[in-house]
Design an enzyme around this catalytic site. Sequence first.
Site, PDB file in Angstrom:
ATOM      1  N   SER A 330      12.697  38.491 -10.190  1.00 45.02           N
ATOM      2  CA  SER A 330      12.957  39.770  -9.525  1.00 45.02           C
ATOM      3  C   SER A 330      12.233  39.813  -8.184  1.00 45.02           C
ATOM      4  CB  SER A 330      12.496  40.926 -10.419  1.00 45.02           C
ATOM      5  OG  SER A 330      11.093  40.850 -10.636  1.00 45.02           O
ATOM      6  N   TYR A 331      12.444  40.894  -7.442  1.00 41.03           N
ATOM      7  CA  TYR A 331      11.869  41.022  -6.105  1.00 41.03           C
ATOM      8  C   TYR A 331      10.348  40.889  -6.179  1.00 41.03           C
ATOM      9  CZ  TYR A 331      11.152  42.783  -1.386  1.00 41.03           C
ATOM     10  OH  TYR A 331      10.787  42.915  -0.063  1.00 41.03           O
TER      11      TYR A 331
END
Length: 760
Positions: A330-331
């Site tokens: 994820s980010y």
Amino acid sequence: MVCKVLNVAEKNDAARELAKVMSRGRFQRREGFSKFNKIYEFDLHILGRDCRMVMTSVSGHLLSLDFILAYKNWKNCAPGTLFTAEIRKFCPEQFQPIQRTLEREVRGCQHLILWTDGDREGENIAEEIRHVCTQVKPRIQVHRARFSEITAQSISRACSGLGMLDERVSDAVKVRQEVDLRIGCAFTRFQTMRLTRAFPSVLSDQLISYGPCQFPTLGFVVERYKQVQAFIPETFFKIKVTHEADNEKVDFNWKRLRVFNHTVCLILYQMCLRNPTARVLGTASRPKSKWRPLPLDTVELEKQASRKMRINAKETMRVAEKLYTQGYISYPRTETNIFPDSFDLSAIVRDQTGDPNWGGFATQLLARGPTPRRGNKTDNAHPPIHPTKYTSGLQGNEKRIYEYVVRHFLACCSQDAQGQETTVEIEVAGEKFSAQGLMITARNYLDVFPYDRWSAKTIPVYHQNSTFQPTSIEMVDGETTPPSLLHEADLIALMEKHGIGTDATHAEHIETIKSRNYVGVQGDGSFVPGELGMGLVEGYDSMGYELSKPMLRAELEADLKRICEGHKHKGEVLEVTIQKYKEVFLNATQQAHKLEEALSKYFGSPQPVAEEEPPLLSTVVRKCPMCQQCDLVIKKKRDGGFMLSCLGYPDCRAVQFFPQCVAEVEPHTSTCSSCQPQPVHMLQFRFKPGSVPPYLGLEYVGCSTCDDTLQHDLLFGGIRVTNPNPGATASTGGSRPTSSQQQRQSAANRGRNTAAAVGG
């Protein structure tokens, strides 16, 4: 007509992965004007209709902030003028092919969707893209896509929940950019110009930069180094009791810990020797837990990668961003360490069950149900860092970072390690001692998280009021030790604690002070300040301005957060912050000798520095009619005469030389009504006695470019462009110009002279 939608991501890798997810791998690729930023086309049902999607990208910030040309030449203006100098936003040359791609593609589109990252910088980059596109197509409908991972589920949610740009978040970035530009450039020019002249043999070719984040970061290193250097070790003494029973050796620690008086310790030690029988005062057993890690945020990833894997923060974030754009995690830029209740943790765990190293643990965790530990931070934008799909095909640091993210996620969703701690307290001749033992009853998260250690320690069974003869009673000495020098993880922790930079910029600031040689890194990874770094901090501290302390920058970071929340306006924060630093700057320039005194301890005696004043912009007469960008200012020639010169030199060589009869000249408050572009200040001349006709007098006010008296009676020349190579001719290869070339050159010269005569 088919509806076309222009989609713009922050990087080409992200654009490709987004196109792959949305098109399910069925997209066509074509070239843009930038060879690094491709265009991907596919069909998608979005915005309530079937659309043709055109996906491309930028390469980070598309636009750059800088001073106008007049202020870019260090010799043209005093550094202090940069606090109020005019600035502009423009597209740098290397990104102009990207700009051309956006301008071409947007013409045929009805909608623009911005797929930049979801942090502050991403919001500002999205606004830059919008600005470029709306310059070409003002009425295009603009949408903001918000996502934290490049997965089908996340992208589907983003497509169905398109929103608007958050102007407040972008405003915070604009404030930060302008503050950093003005303050950084002003202090950098001041330091560099002053200190390179004071210490030419050491610093002659060095850029001595200043940044409102990098300097407090340097300050942390200097402060810790000085603490270590100033530390005076003290000798201490303590009594140590050991007992061996049932093939176990137990060390009992003195309740007094240690004393600094040798005589006192010796007396107590002799008392123990005279009556060495130990009596058990009591035993206690209690459950003991080792907590599993919190969900992973950016700062923790940087710290743990540095400590556990010896990967520096800059490399960690580079790898993490690559894994993100490839769709594996994820980010990676997030302040959140709480998973929302609606988050589907089981699906993420299920993806990892096939791995030969941690798949068995994931299977057991899935059967039991993931229960993540809850932190106390959220940025309300992105979840904690977690894996988004399984892979076994990575190598090097990519493999190591991915594995850490996976193992950390599984560990935080597991259970705390459990144990039973036993404490035994004894007494020898009135002196009390204690020992602890630990039996681990359930390893839980430790089975998947090898980065943590928890060792069992067994001790024999002791009963209250029982006695035994210690195997040994010793009096030992030692010395107090200084605090350790800072390592990268410690420095990041201090930056986070004091609000210096953000999780997205910590690594950048650390790299800056390393590249400037303000600090060095020893073999064990600890930071030590260099001579230049030490001298700068000591110099500013001696002025009474603690620029190396975090307070000023921390105030700005707090205000930027308030802008994002809507509690403060960008103009207010900008004005107050720049004024604070301007006052410090002006006072620092008046005490510049203290910087030299501080650095002289390391570089020897400084050379005398003449107080050279760059031309002040109060001498501005008019806008240059040649380049139309910079100002014409009054300058003194080497022979003592005067001239008007463009501040854009050497890019613009416009000049007007004044005759030798001029003794003094300065701008007048009145302006010329004829010359363009306005305003064009009249000039107040003072002439040398006997050098002008008597009817003129020794003082005269007029426009240097259109006043008949100055032009005809005193033979003032017009504004012209000087030739950088006076001996060169307009021809090439040694051939004479043709008749038509001469005619065109003559016409061009007439045009320039006419423009100069009417003031441009």
